[in-house]
Design an enzyme around this catalytic site. Structure first.
Site, PDB file in Angstrom:
ATOM      1  N   GLY A 152      52.226 -93.674  33.722  1.00  0.00           N
ATOM      2  CA  GLY A 152      51.778 -94.646  33.727  1.00  0.00           C
ATOM      3  C   GLY A 152      50.538 -95.173  32.827  1.00  0.00           C
ATOM      4  O   GLY A 152      50.014 -93.607  32.048  1.00  0.00           O
ATOM      5  N   GLN A 163      36.640-103.690  39.530  1.00  0.00           N
ATOM      6  CA  GLN A 163      37.316-103.721  41.145  1.00  0.00           C
ATOM      7  C   GLN A 163      36.387-105.321  42.013  1.00  0.00           C
ATOM      8  O   GLN A 163      37.369-105.633  42.104  1.00  0.00           O
ATOM      9  CB  GLN A 163      38.196-102.766  41.783  1.00  0.00           C
ATOM     10  CG  GLN A 163      38.494-101.749  40.917  1.00  0.00           C
ATOM     11  CD  GLN A 163      38.708-100.352  41.828  1.00  0.00           C
ATOM     12  OE1 GLN A 163      37.928 -99.640  42.470  1.00  0.00           O
ATOM     13  NE2 GLN A 163      39.667 -99.399  41.287  1.00  0.00           N
ATOM     14  N   GLN A 190      33.827 -97.569  38.293  1.00  0.00           N
ATOM     15  CA  GLN A 190      34.995 -98.253  38.257  1.00  0.00           C
ATOM     16  C   GLN A 190      35.349 -99.354  39.180  1.00  0.00           C
ATOM     17  O   GLN A 190      35.195-100.898  39.192  1.00  0.00           O
ATOM     18  CB  GLN A 190      36.709 -97.303  39.229  1.00  0.00           C
ATOM     19  CG  GLN A 190      37.233 -96.790  37.437  1.00  0.00           C
ATOM     20  CD  GLN A 190      36.856 -95.294  36.876  1.00  0.00           C
ATOM     21  OE1 GLN A 190      36.090 -95.413  38.007  1.00  0.00           O
ATOM     22  NE2 GLN A 190      36.589 -94.959  36.089  1.00  0.00           N
ATOM     23  N   CYS A 223      42.609 -97.430  45.789  1.00  0.00           N
ATOM     24  CA  CYS A 223      42.951 -96.143  45.762  1.00  0.00           C
ATOM     25  C   CYS A 223      42.508 -96.325  47.075  1.00  0.00           C
ATOM     26  O   CYS A 223      43.796 -94.891  48.356  1.00  0.00           O
ATOM     27  CB  CYS A 223      43.665 -95.281  44.324  1.00  0.00           C
ATOM     28  SG  CYS A 223      42.055 -94.783  43.641  1.00  0.00           S
ATOM     29  N   MET A 282      42.908 -95.495  35.345  1.00  0.00           N
ATOM     30  CA  MET A 282      43.057 -94.437  35.819  1.00  0.00           C
ATOM     31  C   MET A 282      43.680 -93.599  34.765  1.00  0.00           C
ATOM     32  O   MET A 282      43.039 -92.605  34.406  1.00  0.00           O
ATOM     33  CB  MET A 282      43.209 -94.005  37.566  1.00  0.00           C
ATOM     34  CG  MET A 282      42.830 -95.167  38.389  1.00  0.00           C
ATOM     35  SD  MET A 282      41.037 -94.447  39.458  1.00  0.00           S
ATOM     36  CE  MET A 282      42.381 -93.897  40.810  1.00  0.00           C
TER      37      MET A 282
END
Length: 441
Positions: free
Chosen positions: A190, A121, A117, A50, A194
């Site tokens: 969602g 990733q 995170q 993001c 996240m």
């Protein structure tokens, strides 16, 4: 050979640009294959989150051509004109590229310093690149080192203590506006990482109830159950909007999920304000929603203010981490510089070995009476002599190459033997370097 890092992140490009560049799971392979097909690029890896769409790679020295081709491919994908993308693109090479990659993997370049995170990733992007055979031995070495640096920083500094994520920043913003959240209903749209982090933080603040909606209903049920919440079918979201006080949207949808008319209908039956945080990239809530009275819409860039207020306690630890980065960058650059002359040294040794073979052949013809053992003894003596003669100049050239700014001596050494072999043939250096890296591993 050049190591480069390039792309767009929250520091260089607004969300309006990043959301168009965001690479979905379905498009990842296609984009990677196009980038990997660029003639001047030897290795390539893409990370899309993001907050960033970045490319890390190894190429030849034709950097301007590499940049031009990357912009062309990303422009075709995003439909953003090349000239517009140029305004937001960063491009680092060699030492600065390595530093940037180490900082990204260690979360020092994250919007929220210390957030965990990025490590997952970072690993995932490398795994995908390996699956598509887009990375080879240089990037493998670099990524392994980057992850080791990340681990070293997390264990030897306090950078990750009380580290906040974007999701946590969203929750802090809600708390700042509403104060006590105990009487607030929360809708999370969602069910990814996240979204789960947001649910976890909200649950710890004892919100009244957590509702979860997702296109895959089973995933919504699974996440809701973790926090004693309720799942809502995706097609029923609009019906539930009037009940929600806080809405957090975190999906991978390419088009807005919440539109102005949907929210407008929902607030007609509400007295209290409605708080919406869109942490999706691309954005999943129409920007015009913010025009409605009693509705407060924030996107991922708005969270910077919340994030910045939590950075003070990490500044000292971040400085310690930067020292580690500096140290590890220097080590890697020295290794890389020494590696670059390995094809030259290898060719010199090949040349010396061919001379040895020629001289032995000539000698043995002149002395046919030598037996096998005597021939082996002479051969061994010549090998030993060559190794001793080449040892000091080899170590000297490696040392000079490892130290930045000593390229002149390396060039002289290369030119001395370039009449025998063309060291600059396309692909030759890369293949020989990779063989050496493979042996070291």
């Amino acid at each position: 050979m050049v190591i480069f890092s390039t792309g767009f992140n929250y520091k260089t490009a607004p969300v309006e640009i990043r959301e168009k560049l965001a690479i979905t799971e379905n498009n990842y392979g296609l984009i990677l294959e196009k980038l990997n097909s660029i003639e001047d690029i030897y290795e390539i890896c893409v990370i899309s989150t993001c907050n960033r769409v970045e490319l890390y790679g190894v190429s030849n020295d034709n950097i301007e051509k590499v940049k031009e081709e990357i912009l062309r491919i990303l422009s075709q994908y995003s439909t953003v004109p090349v000239n517009t993308l140029k305004d937001y693109l960063f491009f680092y090479t060699n030492k600065e590229a390595i530093r940037h990659i180490f900082r990204v993997s260690s979360s020092l370049d994250s919007m929220v310093i210390g957030e965990p995170q990025i490590v997952c990733q970072f690993k995932d992007s490398f795994t995908k690149a390996k699956e598509y055979k887009a990375v080879r031995h240089i990037l493998t070495r670099l990524f392994d080192k980057a992850l080791n640096v990340s681990k070293k920083i997390r264990t030897s500094t306090g950078i990750s203590r009380r580290a906040v994520s974007i999701s946590y920043a969203a929750v802090l913003l809600a708390k700042k506006i509403f104060g006590d959240l105990k009487d607030k209903n929360v809708l999370i749209i969602g069910a990814g990482e996240m979204a789960e982090l947001a649910a976890k933080h909200l649950h710890s603040l004892n919100v009244k109830h957590i509702f979860v909606s997702n296109r895959t209903f089973e995933k919504a049920v699974e996440l809701a159950d973790k926090f004693s919440g309720s799942a809502i079918r995706f097609e029923k979201i609009q019906e539930f909007l009037p009940e929600a006080d806080i809405i957090i949207v975190s999906t991978g949808a390419k088009e807005p999920i919440l539109k102005k008319e949907d929210v407008k209908r929902a607030i007609k039956s509400r007295k209290d304000p409605l708080f919406i945080i869109d942490i999706s990239v691309p954005r999943n809530v129409e920007e015009s929603v913010n025009e409605l009275e009693g509705v407060y819409l924030y996107n991922i860039d708005d969270l910077k203010q919340v994030v910045n207020s939590n950075l003070e306690e990490r500044k000292i630890e971040a400085q310690r981490a930067e020292f580690i980065i500096d140290e590890e960058v220097e080590k890697f650059v020295k290794w890389l510089n020494a590696l670059k002359v390995s094809p030259i040294i290898s060719s010199v040794r090949d040349y010396a070995d061919k001379l040895r073979q020629q001289q032995l052949e000539k000698l043995f013809k002149q002395m046919p009476y030598l037996n096998e053992k005597e021939r082996e003894t002479i051969d061994l003596a010549m090998r030993s002599l060559i190794n001793k003669l080449l040892h000091r100049p080899t170590m000297y050239i490696k040392d000079k190459a490892a130290k930045e700014g000593n390229t002149e001596v390396v060039k002289i050494f290369e030119d001395m033997f370039s009449s025998k072999w063309d060291f600059r043939k396309k692909g030759k250096n890369l293949e020989e370097i990779e063989d050496i890296v493979r042996e070291e591993q």
